[in-house]
Structures are given as structure tokens and as C-alpha cells.
Design an enzyme around this catalytic site. Sequence first.
Site, PDB file in Angstrom:
ATOM      1  N   GLN A  51      -8.676  -7.992 -10.563  1.00 34.99           N
ATOM      2  CA  GLN A  51      -9.349  -6.777 -10.087  1.00 34.99           C
ATOM      3  C   GLN A  51      -8.941  -5.565 -10.939  1.00 34.99           C
ATOM      4  O   GLN A  51      -9.773  -4.754 -11.331  1.00 34.99           O
ATOM      5  CB  GLN A  51      -8.994  -6.539  -8.617  1.00 34.99           C
ATOM      6  CG  GLN A  51      -9.429  -5.185  -8.076  1.00 34.99           C
ATOM      7  CD  GLN A  51      -9.259  -5.082  -6.583  1.00 34.99           C
ATOM      8  OE1 GLN A  51     -10.053  -5.618  -5.828  1.00 34.99           O
ATOM      9  NE2 GLN A  51      -8.235  -4.387  -6.128  1.00 34.99           N
ATOM     10  N   LYS A 109      -0.891  -7.040  -7.921  1.00 31.49           N
ATOM     11  CA  LYS A 109      -1.087  -8.354  -7.295  1.00 31.49           C
ATOM     12  C   LYS A 109      -2.511  -8.845  -7.546  1.00 31.49           C
ATOM     13  O   LYS A 109      -2.741 -10.013  -7.808  1.00 31.49           O
ATOM     14  CB  LYS A 109      -0.812  -8.321  -5.789  1.00 31.49           C
ATOM     15  CG  LYS A 109      -0.955  -9.724  -5.180  1.00 31.49           C
ATOM     16  CD  LYS A 109      -0.535  -9.778  -3.757  1.00 31.49           C
ATOM     17  CE  LYS A 109      -1.596  -9.304  -2.814  1.00 31.49           C
ATOM     18  NZ  LYS A 109      -2.761 -10.210  -2.724  1.00 31.49           N
ATOM     19  N   ASP A 110      -3.473  -7.913  -7.450  1.00 34.26           N
ATOM     20  CA  ASP A 110      -4.865  -8.250  -7.746  1.00 34.26           C
ATOM     21  C   ASP A 110      -5.088  -8.026  -9.240  1.00 34.26           C
ATOM     22  O   ASP A 110      -5.782  -7.088  -9.651  1.00 34.26           O
ATOM     23  CB  ASP A 110      -5.798  -7.388  -6.905  1.00 34.26           C
ATOM     24  CG  ASP A 110      -5.624  -7.665  -5.423  1.00 34.26           C
ATOM     25  OD1 ASP A 110      -5.856  -8.803  -5.000  1.00 34.26           O
ATOM     26  OD2 ASP A 110      -5.209  -6.749  -4.690  1.00 34.26           O
ATOM     27  N   HIS A 153       0.843  -1.213   0.000  1.00 38.07           N
ATOM     28  CA  HIS A 153       0.000   0.000   0.000  1.00 38.07           C
ATOM     29  C   HIS A 153       0.873   1.255   0.000  1.00 38.07           C
ATOM     30  O   HIS A 153       0.576   2.229  -0.684  1.00 38.07           O
ATOM     31  CB  HIS A 153      -0.889   0.037   1.253  1.00 38.07           C
ATOM     32  CG  HIS A 153      -1.894  -1.064   1.330  1.00 38.07           C
ATOM     33  ND1 HIS A 153      -1.825  -2.067   2.281  1.00 38.07           N
ATOM     34  CD2 HIS A 153      -2.994  -1.335   0.588  1.00 38.07           C
ATOM     35  CE1 HIS A 153      -2.843  -2.888   2.126  1.00 38.07           C
ATOM     36  NE2 HIS A 153      -3.570  -2.479   1.103  1.00 38.07           N
TER      37      HIS A 153
HETATM   38  O1  PAF Z   1      -8.030  -4.343  -3.301  1.00 40.13           O
HETATM   39  C1  PAF Z   1      -8.699  -4.044  -2.291  1.00 40.13           C
HETATM   40  O2  PAF Z   1      -8.175  -3.816  -1.200  1.00 40.13           O
HETATM   41  C2  PAF Z   1     -10.207  -3.940  -2.405  1.00 40.13           C
HETATM   42  O3  PAF Z   1     -10.712  -4.886  -3.287  1.00 40.13           O
HETATM   43  C3  PAF Z   1     -10.690  -2.523  -2.791  1.00 40.13           C
HETATM   44  C4  PAF Z   1     -10.201  -2.128  -4.174  1.00 40.13           C
HETATM   45  C5  PAF Z   1     -10.204  -1.518  -1.776  1.00 40.13           C
HETATM   46  C6  PAF Z   1     -12.222  -2.481  -2.823  1.00 40.13           C
HETATM   47  O4  PAF Z   1     -12.759  -2.802  -1.579  1.00 40.13           O
END
Ligand code: PAF
Length: 284
Positions: free
Chosen positions: A153, A149-150, A37
Site C-alpha cells: 500500500q 506494515k502495509d 495508529h
Molecule cells: O491502511 C488503511 O487503513 C486503509 O487502507 C486506508 C489507507 C485508510 C484507506 O482506506
Amino acid sequence: MTIVEDIQAMREIIQDWKHRNSSIGFVPTMGFLHEGHASLIRKARKQNDKVVVSIFVNPTQFGPNEDFENYPRNMENDTQQCDKEEVDLIFAPCTKEMYPDPTYAFVDINQLGNSLCGATRPGHFRGVCTVVNKLFNIVMPDRAYFGEKDAQQLVIIQQMVHDLSIPVQIVPCPIVREKDGLAMSSRNSTLSPQERTAARVLSKSLELANNLMMQGETSASVIRSQMKEKIQLEPLATVEYIEIVDAQTLTPLENVKGDVLIALAVKIGNTRLIDNYRTHLEAI
Ligand code: PAF
């Protein structure tokens, strides 16, 4: 640094920033912040006048038997991290604020959300898209930062932004790894010491896949089965999926060529971890 819990207060601050022509970088998170993060926040800090981090464990992206209740939380540490990275504002709403009863409207993504993680987590990406859309409508960022990593997503959010004409630039950020290769994740904190050692098998299996491709192996099924064999040698690991797909469309590949994404989800004990490797291979 300001911490805001309600949407109306957010709107007033954002409106003020917009009037001053300040650019806004946004890092959506579910908290329990780690170096991954921090790398997103640092990039946002470099590219924008204002940086907003949201901390919200989103219930609509967890299935009934998933770890919503046990998802790790530590607001105090998250606040310190954000302060250190010179975040301007944390948006930390409660569930009622984000989902007041009754909620009827959701954002769905159809087939992109049904494969890979979506195959075993029905409704997961509907929850992700809905909350990210809501957050975009509240924060109104110029740029939003998502970790590679995601991978699924990220593809889905990029598609959603394109399809719904949302005026935000999605900025992908590279995976941040521990020294031994384990991809950083909030879920790593729930691993026991033995499980933590076992979790190395995810990145090791991706290394194996890369080596095979470097040696000229092109068959996706051969690469997948060798990865599976390697993971199965680890007694604490259970493979959920190993997929080799086109990195943009997420459709399975028979032969590795073009933009290739190798993605996997593996349970280590009770903790579900994901990892991936993306590469570009010219057709031979
Ligand atoms: O990747 C994440 O932490 C979550 O899927 C997100 C994008 C904050 C949505 O809740």
C-alpha cells in the site's frame, strides 16, 4: 477536538487553517485504532500545526467475499484515543458521503496493484487509491502518514502521489509490534486465544528469513520454502503468499540483494494477516 462527518464542513475548516498558514498532518485510518495508529498520530503531532485523523471503513477496497461487514469498529474508543493523542479533528464520513450515487471515476494503479495482496484481492488497491485520493482532496494535508506494515500500500500510494503530482509528502512509519513480535493490526482483535498464539508464526518466519540471509543464504526460493515449511507446522495457519521482491518495484527477486522486501499473507483461522521485513543487502 472536532468530529466532522460531511465534506462541505471539512472544506470550510481546512480553508480556515490554510488561511492561517497552519500545516496539516493527516492519518487516514479505517478505525479500531491501536498503538500502530497512535505512533502515526504522534509523528503527525510532532511535525504539524494541525492533525486530522480520518475514520472510514472503505467499502471499495473489500472484495465481495471479504470481511467488510465484520471489520471491527469502535468509534467511542477511537474518539478517546484521538483525544488522548491531541488530534485536532476526526473526519468520519458515512459511505453515502464518500460515495454518492452514481460514482464513475476511480484511480487505478495497474501492475503494482496486481501482485502480492493484489493477486488475491482484485480491485483492492483501486479502492485504496480512490479513497486516499478523495481524502487528500478533502483534507489537503501537507504530510500524510502510512504504516510500513502495509508495505505494498505504501509503495502504491507513493507512486500515485508521484504520478498524479499530488502536493503531499508521504511519511512512512515503522511497524509497531506486540511484545511477542506480532505486528499490530485491527484484525488481531478477531483472533481467538489459540489463534492469537498461532499468529506469532508470521513474525517468526520473517525472523527465520533474516537469520538465513545473515548466514549468507541468497536464494529467494530457498528462503521462501523454509519460511513456508515453518508456517505449515502451525495447524491454524494457511499461507496465502510469501514473496521476496524488490522493495521499490515489487518485482520478484531470484537472489536477495539491494532493497529487499519479504512480504507474506497468512490466514490464521478466518483472519487474514500480513507482515513484512525490509532490508538492504549489498551484492556479494
Ligand atoms: O491502511 C488503511 O487503513 C486503509 O487502507 C486506508 C489507507 C485508510 C484507506 O482506506
